[in-house]
Design a protein around this motif. Structure first.
Motif, mmCIF file in Angstrom:
data_model
loop_
_atom_site.group_PDB
_atom_site.id
_atom_site.type_symbol
_atom_site.label_atom_id
_atom_site.label_comp_id
_atom_site.label_asym_id
_atom_site.label_seq_id
_atom_site.Cartn_x
_atom_site.Cartn_y
_atom_site.Cartn_z
ATOM 1 N N PRO A 277 -3.343 6.531 -0.928
ATOM 2 C CA PRO A 277 -1.730 6.508 -1.259
ATOM 3 C C PRO A 277 -1.276 5.027 -1.649
ATOM 4 C CG PRO A 277 -2.630 7.976 0.585
ATOM 5 C CD PRO A 277 -3.745 7.155 0.292
ATOM 6 N N TYR A 278 -1.702 4.272 -0.689
ATOM 7 C CA TYR A 278 -0.984 2.889 -0.880
ATOM 8 C C TYR A 278 -1.437 2.209 -2.262
ATOM 9 C CZ TYR A 278 -0.123 -2.043 -0.467
ATOM 10 O OH TYR A 278 0.027 -3.614 -0.750
ATOM 11 N N VAL A 279 -2.619 2.397 -2.611
ATOM 12 C CA VAL A 279 -3.187 1.883 -4.009
ATOM 13 C C VAL A 279 -2.607 2.617 -5.169
ATOM 14 C CG1 VAL A 279 -5.167 1.523 -5.582
ATOM 15 C CG2 VAL A 279 -5.396 1.177 -3.117
ATOM 16 N N GLU A 280 -2.381 3.842 -5.200
ATOM 17 C CA GLU A 280 -1.691 4.609 -6.439
ATOM 18 C C GLU A 280 -0.250 4.223 -6.181
ATOM 19 O OE1 GLU A 280 -2.936 8.443 -5.687
ATOM 20 O OE2 GLU A 280 -4.740 8.317 -7.054
ATOM 21 N N ALA A 281 0.543 3.976 -5.179
ATOM 22 C CA ALA A 281 1.706 3.640 -5.005
ATOM 23 C C ALA A 281 2.082 2.239 -5.634
ATOM 24 C CB ALA A 281 2.252 3.636 -3.693
ATOM 25 N N GLN A 282 1.284 1.391 -5.474
ATOM 26 C CA GLN A 282 1.072 -0.047 -6.053
ATOM 27 C C GLN A 282 0.786 -0.002 -7.733
ATOM 28 O OE1 GLN A 282 2.008 -3.151 -4.497
ATOM 29 N NE2 GLN A 282 2.793 -1.302 -2.848
ATOM 30 N N LEU A 283 0.115 0.935 -7.849
ATOM 31 C CA LEU A 283 -0.266 1.059 -9.569
ATOM 32 C C LEU A 283 0.944 1.327 -10.223
ATOM 33 C CD1 LEU A 283 -3.903 2.426 -9.404
ATOM 34 C CD2 LEU A 283 -3.189 0.050 -9.709
ATOM 35 N N GLU A 284 1.870 2.350 -9.664
ATOM 36 C CA GLU A 284 2.739 3.014 -10.055
ATOM 37 C C GLU A 284 4.024 2.061 -10.465
ATOM 38 O OE1 GLU A 284 4.254 6.540 -8.248
ATOM 39 O OE2 GLU A 284 2.382 7.622 -8.685
ATOM 40 N N ARG A 285 3.945 0.729 -9.377
ATOM 41 C CA ARG A 285 4.906 -0.005 -9.478
ATOM 42 C C ARG A 285 4.648 -1.290 -10.393
ATOM 43 N NH1 ARG A 285 5.522 -2.564 -3.861
ATOM 44 N NH2 ARG A 285 6.949 -4.072 -4.933
ATOM 45 N N GLY A 286 3.397 -0.954 -11.041
ATOM 46 C CA GLY A 286 2.860 -2.113 -12.066
ATOM 47 C C GLY A 286 1.847 -3.148 -11.487
ATOM 48 N N VAL A 287 1.402 -3.131 -10.316
ATOM 49 C CA VAL A 287 0.578 -3.969 -9.629
ATOM 50 C C VAL A 287 -0.952 -3.433 -10.563
ATOM 51 C CG1 VAL A 287 -0.705 -4.645 -7.697
ATOM 52 C CG2 VAL A 287 1.839 -4.164 -7.630
ATOM 53 N N PHE A 288 -1.719 -4.542 -10.831
ATOM 54 C CA PHE A 288 -2.879 -4.324 -11.504
ATOM 55 C C PHE A 288 -3.795 -4.067 -10.245
ATOM 56 C CE2 PHE A 288 -0.824 -6.913 -14.674
ATOM 57 C CZ PHE A 288 -1.059 -6.095 -15.931
ATOM 58 N N LEU A 289 -4.782 -3.340 -10.295
ATOM 59 C CA LEU A 289 -5.986 -2.850 -9.518
ATOM 60 C C LEU A 289 -6.572 -4.217 -9.064
ATOM 61 C CD1 LEU A 289 -7.500 -0.618 -7.779
ATOM 62 C CD2 LEU A 289 -8.866 -0.526 -9.629
ATOM 63 N N LYS A 290 -6.961 -5.288 -9.902
ATOM 64 C CA LYS A 290 -7.698 -6.401 -9.466
ATOM 65 C C LYS A 290 -7.002 -7.123 -8.390
ATOM 66 C CE LYS A 290 -5.455 -9.311 -12.974
ATOM 67 N NZ LYS A 290 -5.557 -10.363 -14.063
ATOM 68 N N HIS A 291 -5.757 -6.992 -8.214
ATOM 69 C CA HIS A 291 -4.921 -7.728 -7.036
ATOM 70 C C HIS A 291 -5.331 -7.074 -5.788
ATOM 71 C CE1 HIS A 291 -3.180 -10.385 -9.880
ATOM 72 N NE2 HIS A 291 -2.293 -9.253 -10.578
ATOM 73 N N ILE A 292 -5.669 -5.792 -5.832
ATOM 74 C CA ILE A 292 -5.980 -5.207 -4.495
ATOM 75 C C ILE A 292 -7.304 -5.080 -4.201
ATOM 76 C CG2 ILE A 292 -5.904 -2.919 -3.113
ATOM 77 C CD1 ILE A 292 -3.363 -2.419 -4.929
ATOM 78 N N ALA A 293 -8.210 -4.833 -5.304
ATOM 79 C CA ALA A 293 -9.795 -4.682 -5.277
ATOM 80 C C ALA A 293 -10.522 -5.740 -4.860
ATOM 81 C CB ALA A 293 -10.358 -4.267 -6.551
ATOM 82 N N ARG A 294 -9.824 -6.992 -4.772
ATOM 83 C CA ARG A 294 -10.438 -8.265 -4.592
ATOM 84 C C ARG A 294 -10.808 -8.460 -3.223
ATOM 85 N NH1 ARG A 294 -7.473 -13.141 -3.848
ATOM 86 N NH2 ARG A 294 -5.213 -12.728 -3.489
ATOM 87 N N HIS A 295 -9.760 -7.778 -2.150
ATOM 88 C CA HIS A 295 -9.779 -7.716 -0.972
ATOM 89 C C HIS A 295 -10.814 -6.814 -0.551
ATOM 90 C CE1 HIS A 295 -6.324 -10.380 -1.081
ATOM 91 N NE2 HIS A 295 -5.690 -9.496 -1.676
ATOM 92 N N LEU A 296 -11.288 -5.818 -1.049
ATOM 93 C CA LEU A 296 -12.304 -4.775 -0.635
ATOM 94 C C LEU A 296 -13.663 -4.965 -0.742
ATOM 95 C CD1 LEU A 296 -10.118 -1.797 -2.777
ATOM 96 C CD2 LEU A 296 -9.659 -2.757 -0.396
ATOM 97 N N LEU A 297 -14.290 -6.175 -1.712
ATOM 98 C CA LEU A 297 -15.514 -6.425 -1.850
ATOM 99 C C LEU A 297 -16.286 -6.447 -0.854
ATOM 100 C CD1 LEU A 297 -14.749 -8.747 -4.929
ATOM 101 C CD2 LEU A 297 -15.131 -6.441 -5.107
ATOM 102 N N GLY A 298 -15.829 -7.052 0.291
ATOM 103 C CA GLY A 298 -16.905 -7.121 1.150
ATOM 104 C C GLY A 298 -17.131 -5.774 2.202
ATOM 105 N N LEU A 299 -16.332 -4.883 1.911
ATOM 106 C CA LEU A 299 -16.475 -3.563 2.907
ATOM 107 C C LEU A 299 -17.853 -3.319 3.112
ATOM 108 C CD1 LEU A 299 -14.936 -1.727 4.428
ATOM 109 C CD2 LEU A 299 -14.450 -0.173 2.501
#
Length: 343
Positions: A277-299
């Motif tokens: 829900p957070y990711v999709e809300a950010q995408l709707e606001r115009g945030v590019f996925l790359k700005h979020i996904a970079r923090h997920l790489l080590g999961l």
């Protein structure tokens, strides 16, 4: 140098509830932005989170909507300030508290050349009276806890008494909580990266500080890499702060949160899907996925399929139109490895 016994300050910073300092994630430049903190909150509900360091001048004169961006789910979250002018730090602390931060932390540990040129960060370890004046001004300007993150010393200063004197002078100004990165900072000859690795760790100084000043909250930071090591610090200090380990292996944060606060471990995929829900809300606001996904790489660090997970996100998140479907594709491939192993 004889250690100074703290005298009662005119104003004392409010205490941080003990459970909130047990587990924390270090402020890390270019890493611990709001997207990162929302992710860390999803996997570690009880951890105390910190912003990247922001200079007091930037808080006062800069783009606060960007610099102080914070989602309500992040609490408790601290704003880390850089600076060395008490009046400006006080003003920035007041602004930070007004924006809803739960703590204002003064950086006395960063060793970069830029920080040294601006007379803040680790070089402040040499100016305890200025730090004390700054802390007193910050405490007077806001109602939330004011804390300090420091090193053991700078360059070839290796006397515990000097470190203790620094803490005592700052404590006398009203500070009651110290995050101790248990290394010296070398201001000449080492890069910031080398300063996180080359100077030897001396956790015993942080432990001794807690023994000799039991009324202070002491959180240990520096080189903590696994659950066993982090847990061992709790026998000697009030908390453990993870830095690079929390970023590169974020599931460690989840395991620590469960071990120290209770609850059941959730799978990596379940934790990540809770972020949808957070990711999709950010995408709707115009945030590019790359700005979020970079923090997920080590999961999926150290897990079968972890490399494929990182590769799919790294290669796809920057592309126009990248959305949650990319994350599901990465998860599906990773889960296929696990299913194959279980067969």
């Amino acid at each position: 140098m004889a250690a100074m016994i703290p005298t009662p300050p005119t104003a004392v910073s409010p205490a941080i509830p003990a459970p909130q300092v047990r587990l924390s994630v270090a402020p890390m430049m270019d890493w611990t932005d709001s997207h990162c903190r929302v992710f860390h909150r999803a996997i570690a509900p009880h951890a105390r989170l910190y912003t990247e360091m922001v200079h007091a001048n930037a808080v006062i004169h800069g783009d606060r909507e960007r610099l102080l961006a914070m989602d309500p789910v992040e609490h408790p979250v601290a704003l880390q300030l850089g600076g060395s002018e008490p009046a400006l730090l006080a003003q920035a602390a007041r602004i930070g508290a007004d924006w809803g931060f739960d703590e204002i932390n003064l950086n006395c540990g960063c060793p970069s050349d830029r920080v040294q040129a601006g007379r803040f960060g680790a070089c402040l370890m040499r100016e305890p009276d200025l730090v004390a004046e700054s802390v007193a001004a910050m405490i007077g300007a806001c109602a939330v806890p004011v804390t300090v993150k420091c090193r053991l010393g700078v360059d070839d200063e290796h006397r515990f008494e000097v470190f203790l004197d620094f803490v005592d002078r700052v404590a006398a100004a009203g500070c009651r909580s110290f995050v101790v990165h248990a290394r010296n900072a070398w201001l000449k000859g080492l890069s910031p990266k080398e300063n996180r690795e080359v100077p030897p760790l001396r956790y015993d100084w942080a432990y001794r500080l807690k023994r000799e000043r039991p009324g202070l909250q002491v959180v240990v930071n520096g080189g903590i890499a696994d659950l066993t090591e982090a847990t061992a610090h709790l026998e000697h200090a009030d908390g453990a702060m993870l830095g690079r380990a929390a970023y590169h292996d974020p599931y460690l944060l989840h395991r620590l949160d469960v071990a120290w606060f209770g609850g059941a471990e959730r799978s990596r995929a379940e934790l990540l899907r809770s972020l949808r829900p957070y990711v999709e809300a950010q995408l709707e606001r115009g945030v590019f996925l790359k700005h979020i996904a970079r923090h997920l790489l080590g999961l999926f660090h150290g897990e079968r399929g972890g490399r494929a997970f990182r590769q799919i996100l790294s290669e796809g998140a920057h592309r126009p139109g990248a959305d949650w479907a990319l994350i599901e594709r990465a998860l599906a491939l990773t889960e296929s490895f696990a299913a194959r192993d279980a067969a």
